[in-house]
Design a protein around this motif. Sequence first.
Motif, PDB file in Angstrom:
ATOM      1  N   SER A  43       0.893  -1.285  -0.171  1.00 54.47           N
ATOM      2  CA  SER A  43      -0.192   0.259  -0.084  1.00 54.47           C
ATOM      3  C   SER A  43       0.910   0.883  -0.358  1.00 54.47           C
ATOM      4  CB  SER A  43      -0.697   0.022   0.989  1.00 54.47           C
ATOM      5  OG  SER A  43      -1.554   1.245   1.097  1.00 54.47           O
ATOM      6  N   VAL A  44       1.747   1.315   0.418  1.00 45.78           N
ATOM      7  CA  VAL A  44       2.385   2.243   0.952  1.00 45.78           C
ATOM      8  C   VAL A  44       3.281   2.772  -0.435  1.00 45.78           C
ATOM      9  CG1 VAL A  44       4.533   3.357   2.302  1.00 45.78           C
ATOM     10  CG2 VAL A  44       2.788   2.434   3.496  1.00 45.78           C
ATOM     11  N   ALA A  77       2.601   1.601  -3.533  1.00 45.05           N
ATOM     12  CA  ALA A  77       1.639   1.947  -4.168  1.00 45.05           C
ATOM     13  C   ALA A  77       1.240   3.700  -4.390  1.00 45.05           C
ATOM     14  CB  ALA A  77       0.808   1.144  -4.736  1.00 45.05           C
ATOM     15  N   ALA A  78       0.939   4.095  -3.297  1.00 47.43           N
ATOM     16  CA  ALA A  78       0.353   5.125  -2.978  1.00 47.43           C
ATOM     17  C   ALA A  78       1.497   6.241  -3.021  1.00 47.43           C
ATOM     18  CB  ALA A  78       0.440   5.341  -1.108  1.00 47.43           C
ATOM     19  N   ALA A  86       2.491   6.174  -6.825  1.00 46.89           N
ATOM     20  CA  ALA A  86       0.910   7.198  -7.560  1.00 46.89           C
ATOM     21  C   ALA A  86       1.286   8.942  -7.028  1.00 46.89           C
ATOM     22  CB  ALA A  86      -0.560   6.786  -6.827  1.00 46.89           C
ATOM     23  N   ALA A  87       2.103   9.082  -6.424  1.00 47.83           N
ATOM     24  CA  ALA A  87       1.883  10.545  -5.826  1.00 47.83           C
ATOM     25  C   ALA A  87       3.198  11.541  -6.776  1.00 47.83           C
ATOM     26  CB  ALA A  87       2.263  10.703  -4.461  1.00 47.83           C
ATOM     27  N   ALA A 141      -4.201  13.403  -4.573  1.00 47.30           N
ATOM     28  CA  ALA A 141      -5.107  12.274  -3.428  1.00 47.30           C
ATOM     29  C   ALA A 141      -5.959  11.809  -4.318  1.00 47.30           C
ATOM     30  CB  ALA A 141      -5.488  13.589  -2.828  1.00 47.30           C
ATOM     31  N   ARG A 158      -3.367   8.350  -5.404  1.00 45.04           N
ATOM     32  CA  ARG A 158      -3.277   7.995  -4.407  1.00 45.04           C
ATOM     33  C   ARG A 158      -4.790   6.756  -4.239  1.00 45.04           C
ATOM     34  NH1 ARG A 158      -1.822  10.528   0.697  1.00 45.04           N
ATOM     35  NH2 ARG A 158      -1.133   7.892   1.296  1.00 45.04           N
ATOM     36  N   MET A 159      -5.366   7.521  -4.210  1.00 46.04           N
ATOM     37  CA  MET A 159      -6.943   6.826  -3.817  1.00 46.04           C
ATOM     38  C   MET A 159      -6.797   5.279  -4.985  1.00 46.04           C
ATOM     39  SD  MET A 159     -10.565   6.104  -5.038  1.00 46.04           S
ATOM     40  CE  MET A 159     -10.566   7.879  -6.259  1.00 46.04           C
ATOM     41  N   VAL A 210      -4.747   4.141  -7.167  1.00 43.74           N
ATOM     42  CA  VAL A 210      -3.883   3.561  -7.413  1.00 43.74           C
ATOM     43  C   VAL A 210      -3.589   1.773  -5.677  1.00 43.74           C
ATOM     44  CG1 VAL A 210      -1.603   2.434  -6.539  1.00 43.74           C
ATOM     45  CG2 VAL A 210      -2.275   4.289  -7.887  1.00 43.74           C
ATOM     46  N   GLN A 211      -4.232   2.962  -4.378  1.00 39.88           N
ATOM     47  CA  GLN A 211      -4.244   1.765  -3.431  1.00 39.88           C
ATOM     48  C   GLN A 211      -6.321   1.003  -3.566  1.00 39.88           C
ATOM     49  OE1 GLN A 211      -4.868   5.032  -0.315  1.00 39.88           O
ATOM     50  NE2 GLN A 211      -2.672   3.751   0.144  1.00 39.88           N
ATOM     51  N   ARG A 212      -7.192   2.090  -4.686  1.00 39.27           N
ATOM     52  CA  ARG A 212      -8.543   0.327  -5.016  1.00 39.27           C
ATOM     53  C   ARG A 212      -8.014  -0.326  -5.535  1.00 39.27           C
ATOM     54  NH1 ARG A 212     -13.822   2.677  -4.131  1.00 39.27           N
ATOM     55  NH2 ARG A 212     -13.737   1.275  -6.271  1.00 39.27           N
TER      56      ARG A 212
END
Length: 103
Positions: free
Chosen positions: A12-13, A15-16, A19-20, A65, A68-69, A71-73
């Motif tokens: 998760s980290v 990927a976030a 993405a950022a 934001a 990140r959302m 990619v986390q999904r």
Amino acid sequence: MASSSKIWSVFSVAAALAAAALARKGATATWRLATGKTPPQNPADPQVSAREAVLWAMVSGTLVALARMLVQRRAASYFLRSTGHLPPGVGDDDQQQQQASTT
């Protein structure tokens, strides 16, 4: 379960962060295309107009934001397909409360 929790945390980290970084590059390119100049390096600098600082904060913050959302999904969906259950901390509140009451 602890192992999948650690794997999810790292996944998760990573990927976030990816993405950022990509969203920031996209925001910079979009800003350059729209305004013809580079985005403010430090919006707190008094030489940057307040309007420009606010617009840059809105554009970059929104894109980061959103990326990140999304990619986390996708990461949570991949985790679900791979393990058969949602990652730790993901899911609606009712599911989490039910799981907590059974343990």
